[in-house]
Design an enzyme around this catalytic site. Structure first.
Site, PDB file in Angstrom:
ATOM      1  N   CYS A 195      44.878  54.640  54.465  1.00  0.00           N
ATOM      2  CA  CYS A 195      44.786  53.121  55.140  1.00  0.00           C
ATOM      3  C   CYS A 195      45.352  52.015  54.320  1.00  0.00           C
ATOM      4  CB  CYS A 195      43.278  53.106  55.475  1.00  0.00           C
ATOM      5  SG  CYS A 195      42.977  51.557  56.153  1.00  0.00           S
ATOM      6  N   LEU A 196      46.082  51.285  54.778  1.00  0.00           N
ATOM      7  CA  LEU A 196      46.672  49.762  53.951  1.00  0.00           C
ATOM      8  C   LEU A 196      45.362  48.956  53.275  1.00  0.00           C
ATOM      9  CD1 LEU A 196      49.454  48.739  56.295  1.00  0.00           C
ATOM     10  CD2 LEU A 196      49.557  50.155  53.949  1.00  0.00           C
TER      11      LEU A 196
ATOM     12  N   GLY B 177      50.424  51.901  61.375  1.00  0.00           N
ATOM     13  CA  GLY B 177      49.520  51.062  62.178  1.00  0.00           C
ATOM     14  C   GLY B 177      48.825  49.973  61.502  1.00  0.00           C
TER      15      GLY B 177
ATOM     16  N   HIS C   5      42.591  55.779  64.534  1.00  0.00           N
ATOM     17  CA  HIS C   5      42.323  55.105  63.293  1.00  0.00           C
ATOM     18  C   HIS C   5      42.411  53.446  63.456  1.00  0.00           C
ATOM     19  CE1 HIS C   5      42.949  54.925  58.543  1.00  0.00           C
ATOM     20  NE2 HIS C   5      43.116  53.726  59.329  1.00  0.00           N
ATOM     21  N   GLU C   6      43.060  53.039  64.317  1.00  0.00           N
ATOM     22  CA  GLU C   6      43.257  51.535  64.505  1.00  0.00           C
ATOM     23  C   GLU C   6      42.199  50.967  65.621  1.00  0.00           C
ATOM     24  OE1 GLU C   6      45.178  50.009  62.315  1.00  0.00           O
ATOM     25  OE2 GLU C   6      46.299  52.037  61.811  1.00  0.00           O
TER      26      GLU C   6
ATOM     27  N   HIS D 227      39.097  50.568  63.453  1.00  0.00           N
ATOM     28  CA  HIS D 227      39.093  49.403  62.611  1.00  0.00           C
ATOM     29  C   HIS D 227      38.438  48.255  63.681  1.00  0.00           C
ATOM     30  CE1 HIS D 227      40.988  49.619  58.736  1.00  0.00           C
ATOM     31  NE2 HIS D 227      42.169  50.394  59.477  1.00  0.00           N
TER      32      HIS D 227
ATOM     33  N   GLN E 280      42.663  43.768  59.765  1.00  0.00           N
ATOM     34  CA  GLN E 280      43.395  44.052  58.478  1.00  0.00           C
ATOM     35  C   GLN E 280      44.304  42.891  57.765  1.00  0.00           C
ATOM     36  OE1 GLN E 280      45.127  48.042  59.481  1.00  0.00           O
ATOM     37  NE2 GLN E 280      44.282  48.285  57.467  1.00  0.00           N
TER      38      GLN E 280
END
Ligand code: ZN
Length: 187
Positions: A96-97, A46, A138-139, A142, A51
Site C-alpha cells: 500500500c502506498l 490503485g 483494497h481501495e 480504504h 490517500q
C-alpha cells in the site's frame, strides 16, 4: 500541483469512512486527474481519495502496467459499493502506498461485483476477478477506513507493529511525497 502528498498509516483521514460524492464539479475532476498523476508517480496500481487527503468516496485504478492486464483501461470509481463477493477466496501479498515498503498476505474473496458511479454520476457495474478484484477490494476498504494491515493474521500484525510505528512517525525514506502530519487533509 499535480503530484499530491500521500497520507500514511496513522493519519486520521485514513481511518474515516469517506463522504459520498453528490456532484462532480471542477474540483473533483481536478482531484481525479491529480490522483492518477500521484499514483503513477509512485508506481501504484490503485489509489483512494483519502490517500491524498480528500475525504471523498473515490478511487482510481490502473493495472495496465501489470503483466497480462495491458488491455485493462484506467478506471475511476465514485461512491462504490461491493454488491456481491464469491465464497471462493484467494491469497495475495498486498502492499500500500500509505504503508511504504511493507507487504503481507491477505485473504479476500476471489471475485466481486462492484457498483459505482462514473464521472457523469451514471451507475455502472463491474464483475471483477484476479488482480482487478484484489485492487478494487483494497481501495474500497480504504474508503471505509480499513487498511490491509487490519486483515492479516495475529503473527503478522505483531511483526508489522514496529515498521508501522516508524511510518506513523515519518521515520522512513519514501520515494514519493508523503503528508506532513497526521491531520493532513485537502478536501
Ligand atoms: Zn492502499
Amino acid at each position: 500541483m499535480p503530484i499530491l502528498p500521500i497520507t500514511v498509516c496513522g493519519d486520521k483521514i485514513l481511518r474515516k469512512k469517506a463522504a459520498k460524492v453528490s456532484k462532480v464539479d471542477n474540483k473533483i475532476i481536478k482531484l481525479i486527474a491529480d490522483m492518477f498523476e500521484t499514483m503513477h508517480n509512485a508506481n501504484g496500481i490503485g489509489l483512494a481519495a483519502n490517500q491524498v487527503g480528500a475525504n471523498k468516496q473515490i478511487f482510481v485504478i490502473d493495472i495496465s502496467a501489470a503483466e497480462g492486464y495491458e488491455d485493462i483501461k484506467p478506471l475511476v470509481l465514485i461512491n462504490p459499493k461491493i454488491i456481491s463477493k464469491s465464497e471462493e477466496t484467494s491469497v495475495y501479498e498486498e502492499g500500500c502506498l500509505s504503508i511504504p515498503d511493507q507487504r503481507a498476505d491477505v485473504v479476500r474473496p476471489a471475485k466481486i461485483v462492484i457498483e459505482y458511479q462514473d464521472t457523469d454520476l451514471k451507475s455502472q457495474t463491474i464483475e471483477a476477478d484476479d488482480l482487478l478484484a484484489r485492487v478494487m477490494q483494497h481501495e474500497y476498504d480504504h474508503l471505509q477506513g480499513v487498511l490491509f494491515t487490519d486483515l492479516v493474521d495475529e503473527e503478522t500484525k505483531k511483526k508489522l507493529k514496529k515498521p508501522l510505528n516508524r511510518i506513523k512517525n515519518r521515520k522512513v525514506e519514501v520515494a514519493y511525497p508523503i503528508s506532513s502530519s497526521a491531520d493532513y487533509q485537502i478536501l
